[in-house]
Enzyme design. Structure first.
Site, PDB file in Angstrom:
ATOM      1  N   ASP A   1      49.357  38.833  31.046  1.00 38.26           N
ATOM      2  CA  ASP A   1      48.607  38.710  32.296  1.00 38.26           C
ATOM      3  C   ASP A   1      47.760  39.938  32.616  1.00 38.26           C
ATOM      4  O   ASP A   1      47.299  40.100  33.752  1.00 38.26           O
ATOM      5  CB  ASP A   1      49.575  38.463  33.461  1.00 38.26           C
ATOM      6  CG  ASP A   1      50.195  37.084  33.414  1.00 38.26           C
ATOM      7  OD1 ASP A   1      49.570  36.169  32.847  1.00 38.26           O
ATOM      8  OD2 ASP A   1      51.311  36.912  33.943  1.00 38.26           O
TER       9      ASP A   1
ATOM     10  N   GLU B   1      43.680  43.009  39.489  1.00 35.53           N
ATOM     11  CA  GLU B   1      43.790  43.186  40.939  1.00 35.53           C
ATOM     12  C   GLU B   1      45.209  43.565  41.353  1.00 35.53           C
ATOM     13  O   GLU B   1      45.404  44.337  42.297  1.00 35.53           O
ATOM     14  CB  GLU B   1      43.379  41.899  41.649  1.00 35.53           C
ATOM     15  CG  GLU B   1      43.585  41.951  43.159  1.00 35.53           C
ATOM     16  CD  GLU B   1      43.275  40.635  43.851  1.00 35.53           C
ATOM     17  OE1 GLU B   1      42.507  40.651  44.818  1.00 35.53           O
ATOM     18  OE2 GLU B   1      43.808  39.587  43.416  1.00 35.53           O
ATOM     19  N   ASP B   2      46.201  43.019  40.643  1.00 32.19           N
ATOM     20  CA  ASP B   2      47.585  43.267  41.026  1.00 32.19           C
ATOM     21  C   ASP B   2      48.036  44.699  40.749  1.00 32.19           C
ATOM     22  O   ASP B   2      49.063  45.133  41.282  1.00 32.19           O
ATOM     23  CB  ASP B   2      48.516  42.298  40.289  1.00 32.19           C
ATOM     24  CG  ASP B   2      48.407  40.879  40.836  1.00 32.19           C
ATOM     25  OD1 ASP B   2      48.168  40.729  42.040  1.00 32.19           O
ATOM     26  OD2 ASP B   2      48.550  39.936  40.045  1.00 32.19           O
TER      27      ASP B   2
ATOM     28  N   ARG C   1      55.388  42.962  34.273  1.00 28.50           N
ATOM     29  CA  ARG C   1      53.970  43.286  34.480  1.00 28.50           C
ATOM     30  C   ARG C   1      53.749  44.753  34.861  1.00 28.50           C
ATOM     31  O   ARG C   1      52.602  45.181  34.996  1.00 28.50           O
ATOM     32  CB  ARG C   1      53.378  42.378  35.558  1.00 28.50           C
ATOM     33  CG  ARG C   1      53.353  40.896  35.202  1.00 28.50           C
ATOM     34  CD  ARG C   1      52.465  40.119  36.153  1.00 28.50           C
ATOM     35  NE  ARG C   1      51.094  40.587  36.082  1.00 28.50           N
ATOM     36  CZ  ARG C   1      50.173  40.323  36.996  1.00 28.50           C
ATOM     37  NH1 ARG C   1      50.477  39.608  38.060  1.00 28.50           N
ATOM     38  NH2 ARG C   1      48.943  40.790  36.869  1.00 28.50           N
TER      39      ARG C   1
ATOM     40  N   ARG D   1      56.638  38.659  45.292  1.00 29.46           N
ATOM     41  CA  ARG D   1      56.166  39.798  44.492  1.00 29.46           C
ATOM     42  C   ARG D   1      55.896  41.064  45.309  1.00 29.46           C
ATOM     43  O   ARG D   1      55.689  42.136  44.746  1.00 29.46           O
ATOM     44  CB  ARG D   1      54.899  39.389  43.742  1.00 29.46           C
ATOM     45  CG  ARG D   1      55.076  38.071  42.993  1.00 29.46           C
ATOM     46  CD  ARG D   1      53.785  37.564  42.408  1.00 29.46           C
ATOM     47  NE  ARG D   1      53.793  36.109  42.339  1.00 29.46           N
ATOM     48  CZ  ARG D   1      52.875  35.386  41.722  1.00 29.46           C
ATOM     49  NH1 ARG D   1      51.882  35.975  41.120  1.00 29.46           N
ATOM     50  NH2 ARG D   1      52.945  34.072  41.722  1.00 29.46           N
TER      51      ARG D   1
ATOM     52  N   HIS E   1      50.615  34.344  46.102  1.00 33.68           N
ATOM     53  CA  HIS E   1      50.097  35.554  46.727  1.00 33.68           C
ATOM     54  C   HIS E   1      49.382  35.175  48.027  1.00 33.68           C
ATOM     55  O   HIS E   1      48.951  34.026  48.190  1.00 33.68           O
ATOM     56  CB  HIS E   1      49.063  36.232  45.816  1.00 33.68           C
ATOM     57  CG  HIS E   1      49.651  37.042  44.701  1.00 33.68           C
ATOM     58  ND1 HIS E   1      49.243  36.905  43.395  1.00 33.68           N
ATOM     59  CD2 HIS E   1      50.596  38.014  44.692  1.00 33.68           C
ATOM     60  CE1 HIS E   1      49.902  37.757  42.630  1.00 33.68           C
ATOM     61  NE2 HIS E   1      50.739  38.436  43.392  1.00 33.68           N
TER      62      HIS E   1
ATOM     63  N   VAL F   1      47.153  29.373  35.285  1.00 31.71           N
ATOM     64  CA  VAL F   1      48.275  30.314  35.359  1.00 31.71           C
ATOM     65  C   VAL F   1      48.152  31.174  36.619  1.00 31.71           C
ATOM     66  O   VAL F   1      48.482  32.354  36.627  1.00 31.71           O
ATOM     67  CB  VAL F   1      48.369  31.197  34.081  1.00 31.71           C
ATOM     68  CG1 VAL F   1      48.827  30.372  32.899  1.00 31.71           C
ATOM     69  CG2 VAL F   1      47.034  31.868  33.772  1.00 31.71           C
TER      70      VAL F   1
ATOM     71  N   CYS G   1      41.464  38.021  41.274  1.00 29.56           N
ATOM     72  CA  CYS G   1      42.509  38.571  40.393  1.00 29.56           C
ATOM     73  C   CYS G   1      41.951  39.397  39.245  1.00 29.56           C
ATOM     74  O   CYS G   1      42.625  40.296  38.739  1.00 29.56           O
ATOM     75  CB  CYS G   1      43.340  37.444  39.784  1.00 29.56           C
ATOM     76  SG  CYS G   1      44.332  36.511  40.944  1.00 29.56           S
TER      77      CYS G   1
END
Length: 281
Positions: A71, A76-77, A96, A143, A171, A266, A272
């Site tokens: 991923d 962005e995460d 991640r 998360r 999210h 996904v 993102c």
């Protein structure tokens, strides 16, 4: 605040990351809805990057893919950037967390002030962070937790930070995004509308809203360009025809449809896939 709002949507750089071949592999931890066509996903991502580079005129910093991190394209995460400060996150999924290393390195090379989360009890995904230009809303989700939101508030002390509960493994920005300095784009689901109600209750500011039929289509990228004014990257009519019609109401906007048909399988949304930065000279 007026001076801060004047910069809203003004970006100079974008950090992106290539999609690895492992992106299409089965992973029980993903909430995958359909089989991913790897070649189509990679081409889709290339076109997305071309839009950032050529239509928005951003300087794009592209990180190489990492096959050990399926991923990793969802950069962005990994970081929340506001002004000249970058908060390196601590993703809620432990598999991640190594994604942040390459993102941190490139942001450090840009001479941004780097803040890292040392508290092992904190989790924070960038996809749970909505910055309106006036304040932050942080989704409390599977998360992102309260401690992660508190660290974000400590990092960006000039802005109020409010938390919004998010259920169903999503999210906050799975169903909302900013469509302009005072415009929240929001999905039609019960969860999206409940989140919007909470945001309105928590804020001292009255935002306009644009409601779209499809939650996923509510995730857009807003940019303000000197030569074009308001620009909105949004879903294509092929993916979400009814939502695409809603965007046509934004008469003073340059509308740029961007395909996201494979990545959305996904849970990948438009925001993102990049970290947008306003780097002052």
């Amino acid at each position: 605040m007026a001076g801060l709002m004047a910069d809203f949507g003004n970006f100079t750089h974008a950090v992106v990351r290539a999609i690895p071949d492992s992106f299409a592999k089965e992973d029980p931890r993903r909430k995958k809805t359909a089989e991913v066509d790897l070649a189509k996903a990679q081409r889709e991502h290339e076109l997305y990057i071309e839009v950032l580079r050529h239509q928005l005129g951003l300087r794009v910093l592209e990180l190489p893919a990492d096959e050990n991190l399926p991923d990793c394209a969802f950069v962005e995460d990994a970081a929340v950037v506001c002004g000249d400060t970058a908060l390196i996150t601590r993703p809620g999924s432990d598999i991640r967390r190594k994604e942040t290393e390459a993102v941190k390195m490139v942001l450090k090379e840009m001479n941004l002030n780097i803040v890292e989360i040392d508290d092992q009890s904190a989790t924070l995904d960038g996809g749970d962070v909505l910055f309106t230009g006036r304040e932050f809303f942080v989704g409390l989700s599977e998360r992102t937790n309260q401690r992660g939101a508190e660290i974000l508030a400590d990092t960006f002390k000039d802005y109020a930070v409010s938390v919004v509960p998010v259920q169903n493994g999503r999210h906050l920005k799975s169903f909302c995004s900013m469509g302009g300095p005072d415009l929240i784009i929001i999905g039609s689901s019960e969860q999206a509308q409940r989140a919007l109600k909470i945001m309105k209750q928590m804020s001292d500011h009255r935002y306009d809203k644009l409601t779209v039929p499809d939650d996923t289509a509510a995730n857009c990228i807003y940019v303000h360009l000197p030569d074009k004014g308001h620009v909105l990257l949004h879903c294509t009519p092929e993916e979400f025809p009814e939502s695409a019609k809603v965007f046509e109401r934004l008469k003073d906007y340059v509308l740029i449809p961007v395909s996201n048909a494979e990545k959305v399988k996904v849970d990948g949304a438009l925001t993102c896939c990049s970290v947008l930065i306003h780097k002052k000279v």
